[in-house]
Design an enzyme around this catalytic site. Structure first.
Site, short mmCIF file in Angstrom:
data_model
loop_
_atom_site.label_atom_id
_atom_site.label_comp_id
_atom_site.label_asym_id
_atom_site.label_seq_id
_atom_site.Cartn_x
_atom_site.Cartn_y
_atom_site.Cartn_z
N GLY A 246 0.79 -1.23 0.00
CA GLY A 246 0.00 0.00 0.00
C GLY A 246 0.82 1.27 0.00
O GLY A 246 0.36 2.30 0.48
N SER A 247 2.04 1.21 -0.57
CA SER A 247 2.82 2.45 -0.61
C SER A 247 2.18 3.47 -1.55
O SER A 247 2.25 4.68 -1.30
CB SER A 247 4.27 2.18 -0.98
OG SER A 247 4.37 1.72 -2.30
N MET B 198 -4.10 -7.05 -6.91
CA MET B 198 -3.56 -8.10 -7.78
C MET B 198 -4.62 -9.13 -8.18
O MET B 198 -4.39 -10.34 -8.08
CB MET B 198 -2.38 -8.79 -7.09
CG MET B 198 -1.27 -7.84 -6.66
SD MET B 198 -0.62 -6.85 -8.01
CE MET B 198 0.44 -8.07 -8.77
N ARG B 199 -5.77 -8.67 -8.60
CA ARG B 199 -6.81 -9.57 -9.07
C ARG B 199 -7.30 -9.10 -10.44
O ARG B 199 -7.42 -7.89 -10.67
CB ARG B 199 -8.03 -9.57 -8.13
CG ARG B 199 -7.75 -9.99 -6.71
CD ARG B 199 -7.31 -11.42 -6.58
NE ARG B 199 -8.22 -12.38 -7.19
CZ ARG B 199 -7.93 -13.66 -7.40
NH1 ARG B 199 -6.74 -14.13 -7.07
NH2 ARG B 199 -8.80 -14.47 -7.96
N ASN C 20 -6.22 2.41 -12.76
CA ASN C 20 -5.19 1.50 -12.24
C ASN C 20 -3.81 2.11 -12.48
O ASN C 20 -3.63 2.88 -13.43
CB ASN C 20 -5.29 0.16 -12.99
CG ASN C 20 -4.27 -0.85 -12.52
OD1 ASN C 20 -4.01 -0.99 -11.32
ND2 ASN C 20 -3.66 -1.56 -13.45
N HIS D 217 0.11 0.89 -13.24
CA HIS D 217 0.82 -0.31 -13.69
C HIS D 217 2.30 0.04 -13.88
O HIS D 217 2.63 1.07 -14.46
CB HIS D 217 0.21 -0.80 -15.01
CG HIS D 217 0.88 -2.04 -15.53
ND1 HIS D 217 0.64 -3.28 -14.98
CD2 HIS D 217 1.80 -2.23 -16.50
CE1 HIS D 217 1.38 -4.18 -15.61
NE2 HIS D 217 2.09 -3.56 -16.53
N SER E 190 2.48 3.69 -15.62
CA SER E 190 1.34 4.25 -16.35
C SER E 190 0.11 4.25 -15.45
O SER E 190 -0.10 3.31 -14.69
CB SER E 190 1.00 3.40 -17.58
OG SER E 190 2.13 3.19 -18.40
N LEU F 125 -6.96 -6.97 -19.62
CA LEU F 125 -5.95 -6.77 -18.57
C LEU F 125 -4.94 -5.69 -18.97
O LEU F 125 -4.30 -5.79 -20.02
CB LEU F 125 -5.21 -8.09 -18.28
CG LEU F 125 -4.10 -8.01 -17.24
CD1 LEU F 125 -4.66 -7.75 -15.85
CD2 LEU F 125 -3.25 -9.26 -17.26
N ASP F 126 -4.79 -4.69 -18.11
CA ASP F 126 -3.85 -3.57 -18.33
C ASP F 126 -4.05 -2.94 -19.71
O ASP F 126 -3.09 -2.45 -20.32
CB ASP F 126 -2.40 -4.04 -18.15
CG ASP F 126 -2.14 -4.59 -16.75
OD1 ASP F 126 -2.72 -4.05 -15.79
OD2 ASP F 126 -1.36 -5.54 -16.63
C1 GRF Z 1 2.97 -1.23 -7.67
O1 GRF Z 1 4.19 -1.40 -8.35
C2 GRF Z 1 1.83 -1.16 -8.66
O2 GRF Z 1 2.15 -0.51 -9.84
C3 GRF Z 1 1.61 -2.63 -8.91
O3 GRF Z 1 1.72 -3.21 -7.64
C4 GRF Z 1 2.62 -2.43 -6.85
C5 GRF Z 1 1.92 -2.07 -5.56
O4 GRF Z 1 2.76 -1.49 -4.63
N1 GRF Z 1 0.38 -2.87 -9.59
P1 GRF Z 1 2.18 -0.84 -3.30
O5 GRF Z 1 1.29 -1.90 -2.63
O6 GRF Z 1 1.41 0.38 -3.65
O7 GRF Z 1 3.37 -0.55 -2.45
#
Ligand code: GRF
Length: 216
Positions: free
Chosen positions: A13-14, A95-96, A112, A114, A141, A149-150
């Site tokens: 969750g950074s 991640m789903r 999203n 990515h 992005s 997907l993406d």
């Molecule tokens: C990030 O690199 C995001 O782009 C990817 O998953 C990672 C999540 O990192 N989809 P965080 O949980 O926000 O630290």
């Protein structure tokens, strides 16, 4: 009125933290006119839930493992998210893969982030793949989400040059730092009404988006 934002996470969750900080709900005094109104995780152990709690933001856990199908999992998330009445829903390390029904439900308000310069390197392991492909540039992005997907329209990117000594780990770190600037920037555009989306077509400063805004 500030923009109401729901955030979906699976892990550290950074990016969520960067968004909370931008809204002045975190450790820094950001001034984006938006409010994170709920954080949903599909994993109970996601550290991002702790970040949300520290910021006083309501959280929910919907564990995908508890559901027999993707459709049932998505259908369980929807009423929880809707109860927060979000103007936008931001996927931040969620991640789903989502069903077309879920994507349709949040059409034009689901974004999203990515870790690649889309359309390059959709999916996982983007940093290693950028190196293996001999790319000169890499980055991240932000895109509106489509059923592919993406694959939805990209609204903003931040880039860096791959250095000869870069590894997947060093790139991951450098791209993460860019993500923490890019997502709050996009959120500020949404909050200011500079960025929106109509019928899957993003609009930036009254112009249909045909190429991503580049973070400088
Ligand atoms: C990030 O690199 C995001 O782009 C990817 O998953 C990672 C999540 O990192 N989809 P965080 O949980 O926000 O630290």
């Amino acid at each position: 009125m500030s923009l109401r934002v729901a955030v979906l996470i699976s892990g550290s969750g950074s990016n969520l933290q960067a968004l909370l900080d931008a809204c002045g709900q975190g450790e820094k005094s950001g001034n984006v006119n938006a409010r994170i109104v709920g954080v949903l995780s599909n994993r109970a152990e996601a550290f991002g839930l702790e970040r949300a709690k520290r910021a006083g933001v309501p959280t929910a856990i919907v564990a995908n493992a508890d559901f027999a199908s993707r459709a049932e999992f998505d259908a369980a998330m929807t009423p929880i998210i809707d109860a927060w009445q979000p103007d936008v829903v931001l996927l931040a390390g969620f991640m789903r893969i989502l069903t077309p029904e879920f994507v349709q439900h949040y059409q034009d308000r689901l974004l999203n982030i990515h870790p690649s310069l889309l359309p390059a390197h959709k999916g996982l392991d983007t940093h290693a793949r950028a190196i293996a492909a001999g790319d000169s540039y890499h980055g991240c992005s932000v895109h509106y989400v489509s059923a592919e997907l993406d694959g939805g329209p990209v609204v903003a990117q931040a880039r860096l040059r791959i250095q000869s000594g870069d590894t997947a780990e060093s790139l991951a770190q450098r791209v993460h730092a860019l993500e923490h600037r890019l997502y709050p920037q996009v959120l500020s555009w949404l909050a200011e009404g500079r960025l929106s989306c109509q019928a899957n077509q993003p609009v930036f400063d009254q112009q249909p988006v045909s190429a991503p805004q580049l973070l400088t």
